[in-house]
Design an enzyme around this catalytic site. Structure first.
Site, PDB file in Angstrom:
ATOM      1  N   SER A   8       0.838  -1.194   0.000  1.00 52.03           N
ATOM      2  CA  SER A   8       0.000   0.000   0.000  1.00 52.03           C
ATOM      3  C   SER A   8       0.874   1.246   0.000  1.00 52.03           C
ATOM      4  O   SER A   8       1.671   1.456   0.923  1.00 52.03           O
ATOM      5  CB  SER A   8      -0.895   0.017   1.241  1.00 52.03           C
ATOM      6  OG  SER A   8      -1.458   1.311   1.388  1.00 52.03           O
ATOM      7  N   MET A  35      -8.897   8.343   0.001  1.00 56.78           N
ATOM      8  CA  MET A  35      -9.695   8.758   1.174  1.00 56.78           C
ATOM      9  C   MET A  35     -10.179  10.183   0.966  1.00 56.78           C
ATOM     10  O   MET A  35      -9.420  11.037   0.493  1.00 56.78           O
ATOM     11  CB  MET A  35      -8.850   8.691   2.440  1.00 56.78           C
ATOM     12  CG  MET A  35      -8.218   7.342   2.713  1.00 56.78           C
ATOM     13  SD  MET A  35      -7.396   7.349   4.323  1.00 56.78           S
ATOM     14  CE  MET A  35      -6.484   5.793   4.243  1.00 56.78           C
ATOM     15  N   MET A 135     -11.439  -5.724   6.029  1.00 60.61           N
ATOM     16  CA  MET A 135     -10.554  -4.806   6.759  1.00 60.61           C
ATOM     17  C   MET A 135     -10.146  -5.439   8.085  1.00 60.61           C
ATOM     18  O   MET A 135     -10.985  -5.931   8.837  1.00 60.61           O
ATOM     19  CB  MET A 135     -11.261  -3.468   7.024  1.00 60.61           C
ATOM     20  CG  MET A 135     -11.531  -2.614   5.793  1.00 60.61           C
ATOM     21  SD  MET A 135     -10.072  -2.158   4.831  1.00 60.61           S
ATOM     22  CE  MET A 135      -9.061  -1.302   6.048  1.00 60.61           C
TER      23      MET A 135
HETATM   24  C1  DX5 Z   1      -6.049   1.798   5.902  1.00 60.34           C
HETATM   25  C2  DX5 Z   1      -5.708   1.435   4.505  1.00 60.34           C
HETATM   26  C3  DX5 Z   1      -4.602   0.471   4.367  1.00 60.34           C
HETATM   27  C4  DX5 Z   1      -3.294   0.949   4.916  1.00 60.34           C
HETATM   28  C5  DX5 Z   1      -2.675  -0.224   5.590  1.00 60.34           C
HETATM   29  O1  DX5 Z   1      -7.303   2.387   5.941  1.00 60.34           O
HETATM   30  O2  DX5 Z   1      -6.825   0.874   3.835  1.00 60.34           O
HETATM   31  O3  DX5 Z   1      -4.434   0.029   3.027  1.00 60.34           O
HETATM   32  O4  DX5 Z   1      -2.395   1.428   3.961  1.00 60.34           O
HETATM   33  O5  DX5 Z   1      -1.518   0.183   6.226  1.00 60.34           O
HETATM   34  P1  DX5 Z   1      -0.747  -0.795   7.214  1.00 60.34           P
HETATM   35  O6  DX5 Z   1      -0.348  -1.994   6.428  1.00 60.34           O
HETATM   36  O7  DX5 Z   1       0.383   0.027   7.692  1.00 60.34           O
HETATM   37  O8  DX5 Z   1      -1.727  -1.156   8.313  1.00 60.34           O
END
Ligand code: DX5
Ligand code: ZN
Length: 227
Positions: A8, A35, A135
């Site tokens: 990501s 976002m 999630m």
């Molecule tokens: C959070 C995002 C994730 C984020 C994850 O809302 O959807 O994709 O980048 O980051 P890590 O792997 O650091 O938890």
């Protein structure tokens, strides 16, 4: 299907996104967190940046839209050339039409569930989707702690795939690192998003390879040895 690793870019250096994409050679998908500061309390990037990224990398883009009114905005990401476009179940007004339109625009259609959203409430629309993003943190920020209690949802989704009731890639996102990826793989996830678990490391490509090795070693199903 081989396991998929999706770094990501939320945790990448936004001033050098082309270099950051190049740094994760070997990644299957590049996860792009969109976002809008409404659906989640954070603001990141939108379509113009995604279009530039599409020019800058050959890695398929996996766009995770954490936005209100995806019915209005999501198809443009598919039309631009995103490989997979994921909308949130809690935000989409007409999930079946959404999926049909995403696929018609040439993308895979993804549906994401926040931690408090039940899988069972979405089983009827999921046959229209290609990917299911479970999630494993509350969406909005990178660097949060993995929620192991979500593994039951992952297992239930995997069982539905194994029994032929669903045909989706089961994706996990949030707090995935070298430790937690084992649990997600054991529960039956087959696509792993990792932000700080990749971009928090100096050797990003090494982190991708290490995550893949860990996930493969703990996967529920046998993985091809070349993967
Ligand atoms: C959070 C995002 C994730 C984020 C994850 O809302 O959807 O994709 O980048 O980051 P890590 O792997 O650091 O938890
Ligand atoms: Zn994400």
């Amino acid at each position: 299907m081989a396991l998929l690793i999706a770094p990501s870019i939320l945790s990448a250096d936004f001033a050098h996104l082309a270099d950051e994409a190049a740094a994760v050679a070997g990644a299957d998908w590049l996860h792009v967190d969109v976002m809008d500061n409404h659906f989640v309390p954070n603001l990141t990037l939108g379509l113009p940046v995604v279009k530039s990224l599409l020019e800058a990398t050959d890695i398929p883009l996996d766009c995770h839209l954490m936005i209100d009114d995806p019915d209005r905005w999501a198809v443009a990401y598919a039309e631009a050339g995103a490989y997979n476009v994921t909308v949130h179940a809690e935000a989409v007004a007409d999930p079946v039409t959404m999926a049909v339109e995403l696929r018609a625009a040439g993308a895979k259609a993804g549906l994401s569930l926040k931690p408090g959203t039940d899988l069972e409430d979405w089983v009827e629309v999921l046959p229209h989707y290609d990917t299911l993003l479970i999630m494993t943190v509350e969406p909005g920020f990178g660097g949060q702690s993995f929620m192991p209690e979500m593994m039951d949802k992952v297992s239930r989704a995997r069982r539905m795939v194994e029994t032929g009731h669903l045909n989706v890639v089961v994706q996990v996102d949030g707090g995935i690192d070298l430790e937690t990826i084992e649990r997600a793989a054991e529960a039956g996830a087959d696509c792993f998003v990792a932000g700080s678990g990749v971009y928090g490391m100096t050797d990003r490509a090494g982190a991708v390879a290490a995550l893949r090795a860990k996930a493969s070693a703990h996967a529920r199903r046998p993985q091809p040895s070349s993967a």
